[in-house]
Enzyme design. Structure first.
Site, PDB file in Angstrom:
ATOM      1  N   THR A  65       6.700  38.881  67.551  1.00  0.00           N
ATOM      2  CA  THR A  65       5.637  38.029  67.013  1.00  0.00           C
ATOM      3  C   THR A  65       5.088  38.606  65.714  1.00  0.00           C
ATOM      4  OG1 THR A  65       3.348  37.357  67.399  1.00  0.00           O
ATOM      5  CG2 THR A  65       4.078  39.266  68.612  1.00  0.00           C
ATOM      6  N   TYR A 106      -2.166  42.391  73.674  1.00  0.00           N
ATOM      7  CA  TYR A 106      -0.889  41.651  73.619  1.00  0.00           C
ATOM      8  C   TYR A 106      -0.034  42.147  72.457  1.00  0.00           C
ATOM      9  CZ  TYR A 106       2.274  37.916  72.097  1.00  0.00           C
ATOM     10  OH  TYR A 106       3.372  37.213  71.652  1.00  0.00           O
ATOM     11  N   LYS A 154       3.654  44.151  72.276  1.00  0.00           N
ATOM     12  CA  LYS A 154       4.841  43.628  71.579  1.00  0.00           C
ATOM     13  C   LYS A 154       5.315  44.627  70.523  1.00  0.00           C
ATOM     14  CE  LYS A 154       6.536  40.047  72.045  1.00  0.00           C
ATOM     15  NZ  LYS A 154       7.616  39.589  72.982  1.00  0.00           N
TER      16      LYS A 154
HETATM   17  P1  NAD Z   1       5.443  31.833  77.916  1.00  0.00           P
HETATM   18  O1  NAD Z   1       4.270  32.577  78.413  1.00  0.00           O
HETATM   19  O2  NAD Z   1       5.397  30.339  77.832  1.00  0.00           O
HETATM   20  O3  NAD Z   1       6.727  32.177  78.822  1.00  0.00           O
HETATM   21  C1  NAD Z   1       7.019  33.474  79.242  1.00  0.00           C
HETATM   22  C2  NAD Z   1       8.110  33.376  80.308  1.00  0.00           C
HETATM   23  O4  NAD Z   1       8.447  34.719  80.720  1.00  0.00           O
HETATM   24  C3  NAD Z   1       7.675  32.638  81.579  1.00  0.00           C
HETATM   25  O5  NAD Z   1       8.689  31.748  81.988  1.00  0.00           O
HETATM   26  C4  NAD Z   1       7.477  33.754  82.606  1.00  0.00           C
HETATM   27  O6  NAD Z   1       7.721  33.322  83.943  1.00  0.00           O
HETATM   28  C5  NAD Z   1       8.506  34.761  82.132  1.00  0.00           C
HETATM   29  N1  NAD Z   1       8.183  36.136  82.564  1.00  0.00           N
HETATM   30  C6  NAD Z   1       6.990  36.770  82.484  1.00  0.00           C
HETATM   31  N2  NAD Z   1       7.092  38.013  82.995  1.00  0.00           N
HETATM   32  C7  NAD Z   1       8.392  38.173  83.386  1.00  0.00           C
HETATM   33  C8  NAD Z   1       9.114  39.251  83.957  1.00  0.00           C
HETATM   34  N3  NAD Z   1       8.523  40.410  84.249  1.00  0.00           N
HETATM   35  N4  NAD Z   1      10.430  39.076  84.227  1.00  0.00           N
HETATM   36  C9  NAD Z   1      11.036  37.891  83.950  1.00  0.00           C
HETATM   37  N5  NAD Z   1      10.390  36.837  83.406  1.00  0.00           N
HETATM   38  C10 NAD Z   1       9.080  36.977  83.126  1.00  0.00           C
HETATM   39  O7  NAD Z   1       5.793  32.473  76.508  1.00  0.00           O
HETATM   40  P2  NAD Z   1       6.361  31.781  75.181  1.00  0.00           P
HETATM   41  O8  NAD Z   1       5.240  31.202  74.419  1.00  0.00           O
HETATM   42  O9  NAD Z   1       7.529  30.949  75.535  1.00  0.00           O
HETATM   43  O10 NAD Z   1       6.852  33.079  74.387  1.00  0.00           O
HETATM   44  C11 NAD Z   1       8.184  33.565  74.524  1.00  0.00           C
HETATM   45  C12 NAD Z   1       8.342  34.829  73.694  1.00  0.00           C
HETATM   46  O11 NAD Z   1       8.044  34.551  72.337  1.00  0.00           O
HETATM   47  C13 NAD Z   1       7.392  35.963  74.101  1.00  0.00           C
HETATM   48  O12 NAD Z   1       8.102  37.176  74.031  1.00  0.00           O
HETATM   49  C14 NAD Z   1       6.283  35.906  73.074  1.00  0.00           C
HETATM   50  O13 NAD Z   1       5.721  37.189  72.856  1.00  0.00           O
HETATM   51  C15 NAD Z   1       7.046  35.432  71.848  1.00  0.00           C
HETATM   52  N6  NAD Z   1       6.234  34.679  70.871  1.00  0.00           N
HETATM   53  C16 NAD Z   1       5.596  33.528  71.240  1.00  0.00           C
HETATM   54  C17 NAD Z   1       4.857  32.816  70.276  1.00  0.00           C
HETATM   55  C18 NAD Z   1       4.172  31.517  70.603  1.00  0.00           C
HETATM   56  O14 NAD Z   1       3.557  30.927  69.727  1.00  0.00           O
HETATM   57  N7  NAD Z   1       4.271  31.004  71.827  1.00  0.00           N
HETATM   58  C19 NAD Z   1       4.755  33.291  68.975  1.00  0.00           C
HETATM   59  C20 NAD Z   1       5.399  34.495  68.644  1.00  0.00           C
HETATM   60  C21 NAD Z   1       6.152  35.162  69.608  1.00  0.00           C
END
Ligand code: NAD
Ligand code: TYD
Length: 352
Positions: free
Chosen positions: A135, A160, A164
């Site tokens: 991120t 958070y 990361k």
């Molecule tokens: P989200 O919270 O919607 O989904 C996270 C998923 O990970 C869920 O399905 C959850 O069940 C699974 N999970 C959590 N802990 C787990 C574990 N210990 N083992 C296996 N699965 C597990 O998140 P998102 O928004 O889809 O984000 C996905 C990735 O992208 C993350 O790494 C996040 O840091 C990164 N990210 C997201 C954004 C955003 O705007 N949403 C922006 C930048 C980076």
């Protein structure tokens, strides 16, 4: 023909990525390892249920024995690590699980990938790649001017983003120390279908549809750089195919907006499309988030120059598509806000 381990594929971006890859590749199999925390929802993947190229495994990325078993069984060519605790507000209340999943889980995946991919001579399985989805929040908070580049020093400010950033440093260490072929992608705020309604845009759509107050933190002038999720999925696919080993790629939407601008846009669209009673009178300025980062903005020049990626969906178009999607999928939103989505996967995976 290749096989990719996708972790967190039942979450927002992960499920969009699986659907994108099923539509945009022919021979790729996606093994989706997801713990199904509150954020994981198999209803996101209904369109993939019958597809033999998608295999769902319920499990934890911290589970080393399970990872060893899966690497042995599937001979993965790549790992795309989406699995994470992803919500800043939750990290402020409960930081421990962020260290566990985001840091320890990434370490467990790195160790499993190395054990499976590194030969006795130190050479890695040809074509193998570990892609860490990170991120822009690892870079900290910007003032009114400037952009995050790949050279910006890491300066995370929330639990958070600290977790990361720690994970990113371990991924980079695996490249430097053990020679693992890795990429790290750092994207800005995503929005689009299947986003859990604790995040700004789906929360505001839900509340505006239901005449519930819309909580705006602080003065509403914090800035985020919005990226339509499908553009993000395409970028990850390009980095998987063509990203130079060891490199970081920033992925941003060129779509900076203040939060209050987003909230007013959502109210206007919901008012036009669904609920004429939605109005700015629903906006409530509430106590600011602790340590609230002021501004994020990405310079995506590197991924544009090296992989010819630039966002295809403008914010004006993406927000209309997103509001439309939530209105057309009221049942999905209702099942999430009521908690019924958990019964769906319990029935599918725990009772058989
Ligand atoms: P989200 O919270 O919607 O989904 C996270 C998923 O990970 C869920 O399905 C959850 O069940 C699974 N999970 C959590 N802990 C787990 C574990 N210990 N083992 C296996 N699965 C597990 O998140 P998102 O928004 O889809 O984000 C996905 C990735 O992208 C993350 O790494 C996040 O840091 C990164 N990210 C997201 C954004 C955003 O705007 N949403 C922006 C930048 C980076
Ligand atoms: P969020 O969607 O939680 O993403 P992030 O914190 O990772 O950027 O929040 C986006 C912005 O919206 C952030 O500046 C916090 C703000 N916000 C509100 O003003 N009200 C809310 O109810 C939420 C959830 C977020």
């Amino acid at each position: 023909m290749n096989t990719i381990l996708v972790t967190g594929g039942a979450g927002f971006i992960g499920s969009n990525f699986i659907l994108y890859m099923l539509d945009n590749t022919d021979g790729t199999t996606l093994v989706n390892l997801d713990k199904l925390t509150y954020a994981g929802n198999l209803a996101n993947l209904r369109a993939a249920e019958q597809n033999p190229r998608h295999v769902f495994v319920q499990g934890d990325i911290c589970d080393a024995a399970l990872l060893a078993q899966l690497f042995g069984q599937y001979q993965f060519d790549a790992v795309v690590n989406f699995a994470a605790e992803s919500h800043v507000d939750r990290s402020i209340e409960n930081p421990g699980i962020f260290a566990q999943t985001n840091v320890q889980g990434t370490l467990a995946l790195l160790a499993a990938a190395r054990a499976a991919w590194e030969g006795p001579d130190g050479a890695y399985k040809p074509g193998a790649k570990f892609l860490q989805v990170s991120t822009d929040e690892v870079y900290g908070s910007l003032g009114p001017a400037g952009y995050f580049t790949e050279q910006t020093p890491l300066a995370p400010r929330s639990p958070y983003s600290a977790s990361k950033a720690a994970a990113d440093l371990f991924v980079a260490a695996w490249a430097d120390t053990y020679g693992m072929p890795v990429n790290i992608t750092r994207c800005s705020n995503n929005y689009g279908p299947y986003q859990f309604p604790e995040k700004l845009i789906p929360l505001m759509i839900h509340n505006a549809c239901n005449n519930i107050e819309l909580p705006v933190y602080g003065d509403g002038l914090n800035v985020r750089d919005w990226l339509y999720v499908e553009d993000h999925c395409r970028a990850i696919h390009l980095v998987l195919q063509g990203g130079r080993p060891g490199e970081v790629y920033n992925i941003g939407g060129h779509n900076e907006r203040t939060n209050i601008d987003i909230v007013k846009t959502v109210i206007r669209l919901v008012g036009e499309m669904a609920n004429p009673a939605a109005s700015d009178a629903l906006i409530r300025y509430v106590t600011d988030r602790k340590g609230h980062d002021r501004r994020y903005a990405i310079d995506p020049a590197k991924i544009d120059a090296e992989l010819s990626w630039h966002p295809a969906v403008s914010f004006d178009e993406g927000i209309v598509r997103t509001v439309r999607w939530y209105l057309d999928n009221a049942e999905w939103l209702q099942s999430v806000t009521s908690g019924a989505y958990r019964e769906y996967y319990n029935k599918m995976y725990n009772n058989r």
